[in-house]
Scaffold this active site. Structure first.
Site, mmCIF file in Angstrom:
data_model
loop_
_atom_site.group_PDB
_atom_site.id
_atom_site.type_symbol
_atom_site.label_atom_id
_atom_site.label_comp_id
_atom_site.label_asym_id
_atom_site.label_seq_id
_atom_site.Cartn_x
_atom_site.Cartn_y
_atom_site.Cartn_z
ATOM 1 N N ASP A 27 0.893 -1.157 0.034
ATOM 2 C CA ASP A 27 -0.066 0.193 0.081
ATOM 3 C C ASP A 27 0.988 1.268 -0.063
ATOM 4 O O ASP A 27 1.990 1.326 0.647
ATOM 5 C CB ASP A 27 -0.783 -0.009 1.141
ATOM 6 C CG ASP A 27 -1.964 0.987 1.298
ATOM 7 O OD1 ASP A 27 -2.362 1.512 0.041
ATOM 8 O OD2 ASP A 27 -2.693 1.080 2.187
ATOM 9 N N ASN A 75 -10.690 -3.097 -6.326
ATOM 10 C CA ASN A 75 -9.916 -2.334 -7.136
ATOM 11 C C ASN A 75 -10.297 -1.891 -8.521
ATOM 12 O O ASN A 75 -10.079 -1.020 -9.243
ATOM 13 C CB ASN A 75 -8.348 -2.615 -7.347
ATOM 14 C CG ASN A 75 -7.456 -2.676 -6.097
ATOM 15 O OD1 ASN A 75 -6.549 -3.413 -5.700
ATOM 16 N ND2 ASN A 75 -8.132 -1.931 -5.160
HETATM 17 C C1 FPP Z 1 -2.096 0.033 -3.242
HETATM 18 O O1 FPP Z 1 -1.482 1.146 -3.317
HETATM 19 C C2 FPP Z 1 -1.262 -0.816 -4.675
HETATM 20 C C3 FPP Z 1 -2.183 -1.486 -5.454
HETATM 21 C C4 FPP Z 1 -3.767 -1.491 -5.770
HETATM 22 C C5 FPP Z 1 -1.598 -1.739 -6.603
HETATM 23 C C6 FPP Z 1 -0.192 -2.604 -6.240
HETATM 24 C C7 FPP Z 1 0.096 -3.356 -7.674
HETATM 25 C C8 FPP Z 1 1.470 -3.188 -8.023
HETATM 26 C C9 FPP Z 1 2.787 -2.929 -6.927
HETATM 27 C C10 FPP Z 1 2.230 -3.437 -9.470
HETATM 28 C C11 FPP Z 1 2.170 -4.771 -9.654
HETATM 29 C C12 FPP Z 1 2.606 -6.052 -8.803
HETATM 30 C C13 FPP Z 1 3.460 -6.833 -9.231
HETATM 31 C C14 FPP Z 1 3.670 -7.915 -8.222
HETATM 32 C C15 FPP Z 1 4.319 -6.965 -10.242
HETATM 33 P P1 FPP Z 1 -2.585 2.516 -3.418
HETATM 34 O O2 FPP Z 1 -2.604 2.620 -4.766
HETATM 35 O O3 FPP Z 1 -3.723 2.230 -2.816
HETATM 36 O O4 FPP Z 1 -1.975 3.748 -2.712
HETATM 37 P P2 FPP Z 1 -2.600 4.700 -2.168
HETATM 38 O O5 FPP Z 1 -3.239 4.402 -0.549
HETATM 39 O O6 FPP Z 1 -1.325 5.560 -1.572
HETATM 40 O O7 FPP Z 1 -3.475 5.699 -2.973
#
Ligand code: FPP
Length: 243
Positions: A27, A75
């Site tokens: 996150d 998501n």
């Molecule tokens: C949460 O942070 C993250 C996600 C919903 C996406 C995670 C995906 C990746 C890291 C890319 C692909 C993964 C791999 C394993 C290759 P957020 O977007 O909710 O952050 P925020 O809370 O700061 O908005």
């Protein structure tokens, strides 16, 4: 890295009595990017690289499983551009993993309802699944279109279809995680204190670790700190004995 080398590395770092299975809610990617005036996709892109680094470190320490939450069943409600960029990153990562699996010995398993993903992504998932059968050792589980409630409902339906009585064992065996030990340690970076529908069944006795660090800033030293913290926990599983 051979077993004795890994053991040596873990011991050098003072990391004995390791968790067998670590799970991470990756996150903070969006906030990391916004703070820098970058599009949210840039945060996910750096987050994917951090995943690669942390997976390699877990493998080198001798951790058996690393499970990460890459895309939840909720998501899909994000802006279409952001969903597209995460799917593209997953494709890129799987394509590269297929190329390097023989060298890296990182087995991959995808947990979640993959039936609604693009044909391209589904095909890459099938290839990584097939290739992973050839290797033993460290396994990274990437949760895509995954939700803990969804997984439990699906497992119950699978048991019902097979005419199995609903027991904890039967449900465990019908989860995406069948055969994988429950996570010992669940890490959530970015200062949020919740599970967000991640591994609801498997987290029953997991130790939880929270840090304010945003996932793109998360380092191997942060992982080591989480493990050291875990080593000071007294795991009683409802009993009275300390570990
Ligand atoms: C949460 O942070 C993250 C996600 C919903 C996406 C995670 C995906 C990746 C890291 C890319 C692909 C993964 C791999 C394993 C290759 P957020 O977007 O909710 O952050 P925020 O809370 O700061 O908005």
């Amino acid at each position: 890295m051979r077993w004795f080398k890994r053991k040596q590395k873990a011991e050098e770092l003072g990391l004995t009595d390791l968790p067998r299975h670590i799970a991470v809610i990756m996150d903070g990617n969006g906030r990391w990017a916004t703070k820098r005036g970058l599009p949210r996709s840039a945060g996910h892109s750096v987050g994917a690289e951090v995943f690669r680094t942390i997976a390699t470190h877990c493998r080198d320490l001798g951790i058996e499983h690393l499970t990460v939450y890459a895309f939840s069943t909720e998501n899909w409600s994000r802006p279409a551009d952001e969903v597209r960029s995460i799917m593209k990153l997953l494709e890129k990562y799987l394509r590269e993993a297929i190329e390097t699996m023989e060298r890296d010995h990182i087995r991959l398993c995808i947990w979640g309802d993959t039936s609604v993903l693009s044909p391209e992504l589904q095909s890459l998932i099938r290839t990584t699944d097939d290739l992973s059968q050839n290797y033993k050792g460290f396994q990274a589980n990437i949760c895509i279109n995954y939700g803990g409630r969804d997984e439990i409902v699906r497992a119950a339906n699978l048991c019902a279809e097979k005419g199995l009585p609903i027991t904890a064992e039967a449900l465990s065996g019908a989860m995406y995680s069948a055969g994988v030990p429950d996570p010992d340690l669940i890490i959530r970076p970015s200062g949020e204190y919740r599970l967000s529908n991640f591994l609801l069944w498997q987290s029953a006795y997991a130790e939880l670790y929270f840090t304010d660090t945003l996932w793109p800033d998360f380092t191997t030293a942060d992982l080591d700190a989480a493990i050291v913290d875990y080593q000071h926990r007294s795991r009683r599983y409802g009993g009275v004995q300390s570990k």
